[in-house]
Design an enzyme around this catalytic site. Structure first.
Site, PDB file in Angstrom:
ATOM      1  N   LYS A 267       0.866  -1.184   0.000  1.00 55.64           N
ATOM      2  CA  LYS A 267       0.000   0.000   0.000  1.00 55.64           C
ATOM      3  C   LYS A 267       0.902   1.233   0.000  1.00 55.64           C
ATOM      4  CE  LYS A 267      -3.223   2.720   2.858  1.00 55.64           C
ATOM      5  NZ  LYS A 267      -4.040   2.802   4.084  1.00 55.64           N
ATOM      6  N   ASP A 272      -2.454  10.416   3.222  1.00 54.27           N
ATOM      7  CA  ASP A 272      -3.863  10.055   3.396  1.00 54.27           C
ATOM      8  C   ASP A 272      -4.588  11.125   4.222  1.00 54.27           C
ATOM      9  OD1 ASP A 272      -6.295   8.841   3.675  1.00 54.27           O
ATOM     10  OD2 ASP A 272      -5.609   7.267   5.054  1.00 54.27           O
ATOM     11  N   LYS A 279      -9.984  13.389   7.549  1.00 50.65           N
ATOM     12  CA  LYS A 279      -9.517  13.012   8.888  1.00 50.65           C
ATOM     13  C   LYS A 279      -9.470  14.245   9.784  1.00 50.65           C
ATOM     14  CE  LYS A 279      -6.498   9.113   7.707  1.00 50.65           C
ATOM     15  NZ  LYS A 279      -7.219   8.101   8.495  1.00 50.65           N
ATOM     16  N   ASP A 290       1.615   6.530   5.434  1.00 57.40           N
ATOM     17  CA  ASP A 290       0.634   5.588   4.904  1.00 57.40           C
ATOM     18  C   ASP A 290       1.146   4.843   3.658  1.00 57.40           C
ATOM     19  OD1 ASP A 290      -1.770   4.364   5.386  1.00 57.40           O
ATOM     20  OD2 ASP A 290      -2.974   5.805   4.263  1.00 57.40           O
ATOM     21  N   ASP A 349     -12.100   7.448   3.400  1.00 55.43           N
ATOM     22  CA  ASP A 349     -10.895   7.228   4.207  1.00 55.43           C
ATOM     23  C   ASP A 349     -10.516   5.745   4.267  1.00 55.43           C
ATOM     24  OD1 ASP A 349      -8.738   7.903   5.736  1.00 55.43           O
ATOM     25  OD2 ASP A 349      -9.864   8.256   7.590  1.00 55.43           O
ATOM     26  N   ARG A 353      -7.741  -0.306   1.013  1.00 58.40           N
ATOM     27  CA  ARG A 353      -8.316  -1.516   0.411  1.00 58.40           C
ATOM     28  C   ARG A 353      -8.729  -1.273  -1.036  1.00 58.40           C
ATOM     29  NH1 ARG A 353     -12.766  -1.521   5.091  1.00 58.40           N
ATOM     30  NH2 ARG A 353     -11.031  -0.493   6.136  1.00 58.40           N
TER      31      ARG A 353
HETATM   32  N1  BES Z   1      -4.210   4.783   6.774  1.00 60.96           N
HETATM   33  C1  BES Z   1      -5.378   4.604   7.539  1.00 60.96           C
HETATM   34  C2  BES Z   1      -5.189   3.619   8.680  1.00 60.96           C
HETATM   35  C3  BES Z   1      -4.419   4.126   9.866  1.00 60.96           C
HETATM   36  C4  BES Z   1      -4.983   5.034  10.731  1.00 60.96           C
HETATM   37  C5  BES Z   1      -3.175   3.641  10.122  1.00 60.96           C
HETATM   38  C6  BES Z   1      -4.275   5.459  11.839  1.00 60.96           C
HETATM   39  C7  BES Z   1      -2.473   4.049  11.245  1.00 60.96           C
HETATM   40  C8  BES Z   1      -3.017   4.957  12.096  1.00 60.96           C
HETATM   41  C9  BES Z   1      -6.509   4.069   6.661  1.00 60.96           C
HETATM   42  O1  BES Z   1      -6.506   4.503   5.357  1.00 60.96           O
HETATM   43  C10 BES Z   1      -7.782   4.527   7.275  1.00 60.96           C
HETATM   44  O2  BES Z   1      -8.013   5.698   7.303  1.00 60.96           O
HETATM   45  N2  BES Z   1      -8.567   3.586   7.773  1.00 60.96           N
HETATM   46  C11 BES Z   1      -9.783   3.894   8.420  1.00 60.96           C
HETATM   47  C12 BES Z   1     -10.817   2.913   7.954  1.00 60.96           C
HETATM   48  C13 BES Z   1     -12.210   3.250   8.377  1.00 60.96           C
HETATM   49  C14 BES Z   1     -12.696   4.494   7.659  1.00 60.96           C
HETATM   50  C15 BES Z   1     -13.103   2.084   8.082  1.00 60.96           C
HETATM   51  C16 BES Z   1      -9.558   3.787   9.927  1.00 60.96           C
HETATM   52  O3  BES Z   1      -8.824   2.890  10.349  1.00 60.96           O
HETATM   53  O4  BES Z   1     -10.076   4.611  10.647  1.00 60.96           O
HETATM   54 ZN    ZN Z   2      -4.761   5.043   4.563  1.00 65.35          ZN
HETATM   55 MN    MN Z   3      -7.568   6.332   5.103  1.00 65.60          MN
END
Ligand code: BES
Ligand code: ZN
Ligand code: MN
Length: 494
Positions: A267, A272, A279, A290, A349, A353
């Site tokens: 990835k 992000d 966010k 990220d 966000d 995936r």
């Molecule tokens: N890159 C983030 C995941 C992440 C967040 C990694 C904080 C490390 C620390 C990912 O793209 C993301 O934002 N995931 C969301 C998914 C949710 C919207 C279902 C998350 O984990 O909040």
């Molecule tokens: Zn992400």
């Molecule tokens: Mn994200």
């Protein structure tokens, strides 16, 4: 840093700094014993006077001779002997003490004598490799973006004497250093900010890595080419960004063409923001990390190029920037993935995936033996496992076991999480084949479930490295994990 394997006599060896160990209860290692003999017991007397017992993590620096020819002597505590060997953690504590001395050293070289030291659960060749790995990562600095550089390291040569023939030690040192160089490369890419490390920057890094390497073939797909492949899911992530997405492919051919490759998919979200599902501001800078999954894939390829193993590995990096804008994907938008499955983007966000599913579908054209994707995928994984273990998911238990073992061997552990059918229905969508989020519960698992919909005919594993890829706070920075696990796995299966 240059590492040299050499068998020497600790008492008569010439060096600006010699490092020897002492076990608990002031039990001398063979090297320390030779010095004590040469100095007619001066070392033992001094250790008693200073109440230095050899406890784990302690050290004592001597700037004069107690029998040794070396100008200085660093004595490191190795802790208690259990069945005549010590714990790996004791070696780490000792190397930590050495690192602190090495960082401020004014001289250019040092020598380490750890003959007679055996580490529990590890072959004798492990120690030299671990010394090279730990010191190469520990002495690494990331100061390329500071106008005032931190104190320059003076040490440029480390001579190592451990049990085993000079030839085996040499090989171990090379392996440890190659692994550390790969980790440091992953850390560098991870630490670089989003305004420098863009998808195009990563593509150029891949091209640079391939230059002059007959075993590495690099190709980069543009957005137009991805469009032609039908990667509507991946492209929906970069839609809001001025930076074009790149699909970077690095093919390492160390074995016959007929041998199916292991594929790594990283990835590579170079920043992000969350997109339209923006966010919160606090700590958002850390979303430059990220792309650490991609960075670990780059690091692994770098290590492979140094070691030139007889294996085939294909690396695929899905690089994109996730930004809000007038052209960005909106919650509720439905996109068509390369697999043909339609996806309702309920949260922009959950973009990792979305890029990975198309990269995973693309991986099938390499007829892979196994596919591992590596991703900073979910905050939920950080809540579940913290910063010690990667989250591991797989649709093949024997494959999962090999990855778990590789992590233990490399000191870079993963922990397996369930990928049960019961979780799949959280991804149901009223309007498309699948939704890109599965609600509050089991967030790391439902993210893995999403990916599993695209890997049904693959021997596949997913590493969620959201908690392990970087550190926050005062020591903020990329860790270089899981390069050790990946390299160990690939080399175990050659
Ligand atoms: N890159 C983030 C995941 C992440 C967040 C990694 C904080 C490390 C620390 C990912 O793209 C993301 O934002 N995931 C969301 C998914 C949710 C919207 C279902 C998350 O984990 O909040
Ligand atoms: Zn992400
Ligand atoms: Mn994200």
């Amino acid at each position: 840093m240059q590492f040299q394997a050499k068998s020497f006599d600790a008492a008569s060896h010439r060096s600006p700094l010699l490092v020897v160990g002492v076990f608990s209860n002031t039990t001398l290692t063979p090297g320390a014993h030779l010095i004590d003999q040469a100095g007619k017991g001066q070392l033992s007397k001094l250790l008693t006077r200073e109440k230095f017992t050899g406890a784990r993590g302690t050290s004592l620096m001597l700037h004069h001779s107690v029998g040794q020819t070396a100008e200085r002597l660093l004595i490191i505590g190795l802790g208690p002997l259990e069945k005549s060997s010590i714990e790996p953690a004791a070696i780490n504590a000792a190397l930590n003490a050495l690192q602190n001395v090495a960082k401020s050293a004014t001289y250019k070289s040092l020598s380490i004598d750890l003959t007679g030291v055996s580490v529990s659960g590890q072959a004798s060749s492990w120690l030299a490799s671990h010394i090279a790995q730990t010191l190469t990562t520990g002495l690494w600095q990331f100061d390329q973006l500071k106008s005032q550089k931190s104190n320059k390291l003076n040490i440029n040569k480390i001579t190592v004497n451990t049990d085993g023939s000079a030839a085996t030690i040499k090989k171990s040192l090379e392996q440890g250093q190659a692994l550390a160089d790969g980790m440091n490369y992953a850390r560098e890419l991870g630490n670089l900010p989003g305004n420098i490390c863009t998808p195009s920057y990563l593509a150029n890094q891949a091209r640079a890595m391939g230059r002059g390497q007959s075993k590495l073939k690099v190709s980069v797909l543009t957005e137009k080419q991805m469009q032609a492949e039908g990667m509507g899911s991946l492209l929906s992530v970069s839609a809001g960004s001025d930076e074009p997405a790149k699909l970077i492919v690095m093919e390492y051919r160390g074995a016959a063409k007929s041998q199916a490759p292991n594929v790594l998919v990283g990835k590579g979200i170079t920043f992000d923001t969350g997109g339209i599902s923006l966010k919160p501001g606090a700590g958002m800078d850390e979303m430059k990390f990220d792309m650490c999954g991609a960075a670990s894939v780059f690091g692994t390829m770098k290590t492979l190029l140094a070691l030139q193993p007889k294996i085939n590995v294909v690396a695929i990096v899905a690089a994109a920037e996730n930004m809000p804008s007038g052209g960005a994907t909106k919650p509720g938008d439905i996109v068509t993935s390369m697999s043909g499955q339609t996806i309702e983007v309920l949260n922009t966000d959950a973009e990792g995936r979305l890029v990975l599913c198309d990269a995973l579908t693309y991986s099938k054209r390499f007829k892979p033996k196994t596919v591992i994707d590596i991703a900073t995928l979910t905050g939920a994984c950080v809540i579940a496992l913290g910063s010690h273990a990667h989250g591991l998911y797989s649709n093949d238990q024997a494959f999962a076991d090999r990855l778990l073992d590789a992590g233990i061997e490399a000191g870079d552990r993963a922990w397996q999480m369930p990928l049960w059918d019961e979780y799949q229905k959280q991804l149901d969508s009223n309007f498309a084949d699948i939704a890109n989020i599965g609600g509050r519960e089991a967030g790391s698992i439902t993210a893995a479930c999403f990916l599993s919909r695209f890997t049904k005919d693959l021997c596949w594993a997913h590493l969620d490295i959201a908690g392990t890829a970087w550190k926050s706070g005062g020591a903020k920075g990329a860790t270089g994990r899981p390069v050790p696990l990946l390299v160990q796995y690939l080399l175990n299966n050659k």
